[in-house]
Write an enzyme that holds these catalytic residues in place. Structure first.
Site, mmCIF file in Angstrom:
data_model
loop_
_atom_site.group_PDB
_atom_site.id
_atom_site.type_symbol
_atom_site.label_atom_id
_atom_site.label_comp_id
_atom_site.label_asym_id
_atom_site.label_seq_id
_atom_site.Cartn_x
_atom_site.Cartn_y
_atom_site.Cartn_z
ATOM 1 N N GLU A 174 3.108 -5.233 29.223
ATOM 2 C CA GLU A 174 4.050 -5.564 28.953
ATOM 3 C C GLU A 174 4.979 -6.677 30.487
ATOM 4 O O GLU A 174 5.583 -7.339 29.934
ATOM 5 C CB GLU A 174 5.362 -4.341 28.957
ATOM 6 N N HIS A 186 12.474 19.838 26.764
ATOM 7 C CA HIS A 186 12.050 19.422 27.949
ATOM 8 C C HIS A 186 11.297 18.007 27.737
ATOM 9 O O HIS A 186 10.672 17.598 26.772
ATOM 10 C CB HIS A 186 11.243 20.353 28.726
ATOM 11 N N ARG A 218 0.794 -1.176 0.127
ATOM 12 C CA ARG A 218 0.009 -0.076 0.049
ATOM 13 C C ARG A 218 0.907 1.383 0.071
ATOM 14 O O ARG A 218 0.488 2.455 -0.173
ATOM 15 C CB ARG A 218 -0.752 -0.044 1.279
ATOM 16 N N CYS A 269 3.191 18.994 21.891
ATOM 17 C CA CYS A 269 3.972 19.716 22.869
ATOM 18 C C CYS A 269 3.766 21.232 22.567
ATOM 19 O O CYS A 269 3.890 21.654 21.482
ATOM 20 C CB CYS A 269 5.387 19.273 22.444
ATOM 21 N N HIS A 279 10.605 2.472 29.340
ATOM 22 C CA HIS A 279 9.726 1.796 30.270
ATOM 23 C C HIS A 279 10.541 0.902 31.099
ATOM 24 O O HIS A 279 11.686 0.194 30.628
ATOM 25 C CB HIS A 279 8.991 0.581 29.241
ATOM 26 N N GLN A 293 8.960 14.976 30.693
ATOM 27 C CA GLN A 293 7.997 15.175 31.698
ATOM 28 C C GLN A 293 8.120 13.583 32.208
ATOM 29 O O GLN A 293 8.591 12.664 31.970
ATOM 30 C CB GLN A 293 6.438 15.136 31.296
ATOM 31 N N ASN A 341 7.513 14.614 24.715
ATOM 32 C CA ASN A 341 6.719 14.873 23.491
ATOM 33 C C ASN A 341 7.386 15.922 22.750
ATOM 34 O O ASN A 341 7.648 16.944 23.402
ATOM 35 C CB ASN A 341 5.371 15.363 23.985
HETATM 36 O O1 LIG Z 1 1.488 18.178 29.453
HETATM 37 P P1 LIG Z 1 1.456 18.653 28.157
HETATM 38 O O2 LIG Z 1 2.819 19.049 27.452
HETATM 39 O O3 LIG Z 1 0.888 20.337 28.523
HETATM 40 O O4 LIG Z 1 0.676 18.095 27.364
HETATM 41 C C1 LIG Z 1 0.966 17.207 26.255
HETATM 42 O O5 LIG Z 1 1.194 15.786 26.880
HETATM 43 C C2 LIG Z 1 0.370 15.068 27.824
HETATM 44 C C3 LIG Z 1 1.025 13.958 28.164
HETATM 45 O O6 LIG Z 1 1.332 13.131 27.033
HETATM 46 C C4 LIG Z 1 -1.000 15.004 26.857
HETATM 47 O O7 LIG Z 1 -1.831 14.211 27.835
HETATM 48 C C5 LIG Z 1 -1.608 16.162 26.453
HETATM 49 O O8 LIG Z 1 -2.529 15.823 25.600
HETATM 50 C C6 LIG Z 1 -0.371 16.718 25.629
HETATM 51 O O9 LIG Z 1 -0.766 18.142 24.973
HETATM 52 O O1 LIG Z 2 -7.932 4.840 3.698
HETATM 53 P P1 LIG Z 2 -7.927 6.164 3.568
HETATM 54 O O2 LIG Z 2 -9.034 7.213 4.027
HETATM 55 O O3 LIG Z 2 -7.019 6.829 2.458
HETATM 56 O O4 LIG Z 2 -7.006 6.620 5.144
HETATM 57 C C1 LIG Z 2 -7.255 6.773 6.262
HETATM 58 O O5 LIG Z 2 -8.027 5.899 6.667
HETATM 59 C C2 LIG Z 2 -7.260 4.853 7.116
HETATM 60 C C3 LIG Z 2 -8.249 3.428 7.813
HETATM 61 O O6 LIG Z 2 -8.618 4.205 9.154
HETATM 62 C C4 LIG Z 2 -5.952 4.787 8.004
HETATM 63 O O7 LIG Z 2 -5.262 3.792 7.796
HETATM 64 C C5 LIG Z 2 -5.150 6.080 7.248
HETATM 65 O O8 LIG Z 2 -3.940 6.169 8.107
HETATM 66 C C6 LIG Z 2 -5.840 7.228 6.972
HETATM 67 O O9 LIG Z 2 -5.217 8.278 6.340
#
Ligand SMILES: O=P(O)(O)O[C@H]1O[C@H](CO)[C@@H](O)[C@H](O)[C@H]1O
Ligand SMILES: O=P(O)(O)O[C@H]1O[C@H](CO)[C@@H](O)[C@H](O)[C@H]1O
Lengths: 349, 349
Positions: B184, B168, B28, B162, B283, B170, B155
């Protein structure tokens, strides 16, 4: 300290349908957002687009010509992730490198010949035709001995990876049962064996008593924000009658499904006055020849937006490595969706 | 038909570490992309930004002033998803509505005082200071009786949610073990009980013989695209010695971890000549007071990009409702990462 309050204190909720947990952080909804802003497109499309490969009469990438269809239209995806005629075989090295050939089919369903519509802008009788096509496809695909699971879904909006705004959905049907419905089978079966009723019947009963997470109802379906919702405005559409799949729906129930889908998607669009992005899909019994009395037909809506048309929830970092996490509570989201009008904001203008 | 060929035919691969499957559709990858294009930002930042709440000496949202730190700096997130002092309690209605209070702490780690850097632009000795801080934090947090799991992650980039480009990461540390490390644990424990060796030791042995998925190595760590990778350029960093957590790393091993992280992230940036977005995280064993000899320290990198700086993989629709799906094979991705230089494209200009 005060006693535990789920509207204030961080907590985990159990997804009775999948057996997994979500972390809820209600106190966090006031966090300022300085990150990525999504674009909102002015969604002005012509009724017919000569460059669209889904519009009636147009040529597709594979060279085929679409018929001049007038309601729905279905065809095999020219770039399907699943194909038929895959030689059987696989790999297994000490249980650590394991692969298995997989076969199936990917179908594309055009919901309407009109390039400029989406489900919430279609009439109920037109959505009913989509439901009818789902039933036909589930029947035909499900009857094939090489197809044991049929996944019907829609990705709506560029934010959800949808590459063509023409209203359409997809069906991926395959030999094995994928992970998500497999988990739901385990949970529903355990519940059914213990109680002799489907998990979702009993769950629905509780939700209809409490009302706080219910969004809309009609005679045959209920939409609610599940207690264990992961996405900010996630909902689940549950059939009142414990049917296993769409083929068991009566004509009235099919109408009711079309009605509830229209009303739900209008509310979604009205929430932030945009064409609301989501992935949605039906979960039904595996088509593996078993009865599956434990299975209870439902449809998930997973929309990514959080606070506005431009601020989405990112399932990243902690979510990928730990557990899904949400800020606003499901009860809050249900209230917001309940507040919405059922007149589409574009029609109201 | 010909015999099964994993470079051509759709197949499923088993994730030995999590017990889940991924659908691979190698045929694909030639599919045309007409969907959403990501923005690529010209990433020109000053070394110090007076409006950044992570830069040294600046005031944070909560009112606190950052010290004039010179290498790393850690503090409690002003808007943490987890908080301490949550009253215990919960909800349980027939096993269908189940919630539990959750407590913990969210920490933010600044990797450098320099607003304009990212890990791949930092010197190895500076990344070593980040590793040292991870060890300190894991030690302190892990020793707390109310903390049974410590999730360290980063992130990177607006595409990964982010909200501040200052380099940075977390730490979210909490009372319960989240879903991903819990899965796991199950898989690693079953393997350890059967073989008396960690799952990842045996897996690493196979991968080092085959070489096709290995990206880079040093004396103490190996980076490879796992056989079961979900994201297009997903990698896993595996410790050669089966240690359970970062506190067991020798000083040489900590240096080696810094070295391999620098080299891997440079290769990522070079792949599409941009600051490569990802979520990454360690992890490690739960800090629940058990020994966990089955646990084998590793680090996941989950980057969203697929074909270029502007075309990402969407985990939507089928992926949310069925199983994760990928187009290019892990072997192809490993080859692309192996080809990259270890001189950062910006330094090479
Ligand atoms: O904590 P931040 O950097 O503001 O937020 C980011 O990381 C978090 C932890 O992965 C997520 O829950 C948030 O959706 C994302 O925006
Ligand atoms: O098949 P489409 O619409 O081109 O592709 C979309 O849907 C698929 C199925 O949810 C996903 O795998 C693809 O990442 C998304 O871009």
């Amino acid at each position: 300290p005060a006693s535990f309050d789920s509207t204030e204190h961080p907590h985990r909720r159990f997804n009775a349908l999948s057996g997994e947990w979500v972390l809820v952080s209600p106190h966090r909804s006031k966090r300022p957002w300085q990150g990525q802003q999504e674009e909102t497109e002015q969604d002005q499309r012509p009724a017919y687009d000569p460059t669209c490969y889904l519009c009636p009469g147009n040529v597709r990438v594979g060279g085929e010509v679409n018929p001049k269809y007038t309601d729905t239209f279905v065809f095999n995806n020219d770039f399907g992730a699943l194909t038929a005629d895959v030689p059987t075989g696989g790999i297994n090295e000490g249980g650590l490198l394991r692969a298995e050939a997989e076969s199936g089919v990917c179908r594309v369903i055009c919901f309407s010949p009109r390039h400029d519509l989406t489900l919430p802008q279609m009439e109920t009788f037109a959505i009913r035709k989509v439901v009818d096509l789902w039933v036909e496809e589930f029947t035909t695909l499900g009857a094939r001995p090489d197809i044991n699971y049929v996944q019907i879904f829609e990705n709506k909006g560029p934010m959800m990876g949808c590459s063509n705004p023409h209203p359409h959905g997809q069906i991926w049907a395959q030999r094995t049962v994928p992970g998500e419905p497999a988990k739901e089978t385990v949970q529903q079966l355990a519940y059914f064996q213990e109680h002799g009723r489907t998990l979702l019947s009993d769950y629905l009963k509780i939700e209809l008593e409490k009302k706080e997470r219910v969004v809309i109802e009609n005679e045959h379906f209920v939409v609610l924000v599940p207690f264990w919702a992961v996405w900010p405005f996630e909902t689940i559409v549950i059939a009142r009658r414990p049917v296993q799949d769409v083929t068991q729906l009566t004509s009235d129930e099919r109408d009711a499904l079309a009605d509830i889908l229209r009303r739900l998607t209008i509310r979604y669009d009205n929430l932030f006055s945009i064409s609301f992005p989501y992935s949605a899909g039906l979960h039904q019994r595996p088509t593996d020849g078993q009865e599956h009395p434990e299975w209870h037909l439902h449809m998930h809506f997973y929309p990514p937006l959080l606070r506005s048309a431009t601020v989405r929830k990112f399932m990243v970092g902690y979510e990928m490595l730990g557990d899904p996490q949400r800020d606003i509570t499901p009860e809050f989201s249900a209230g917001r969706l309940r507040e919405q009008s059922e007149v589409h904001y574009k029609a109201a203008q």
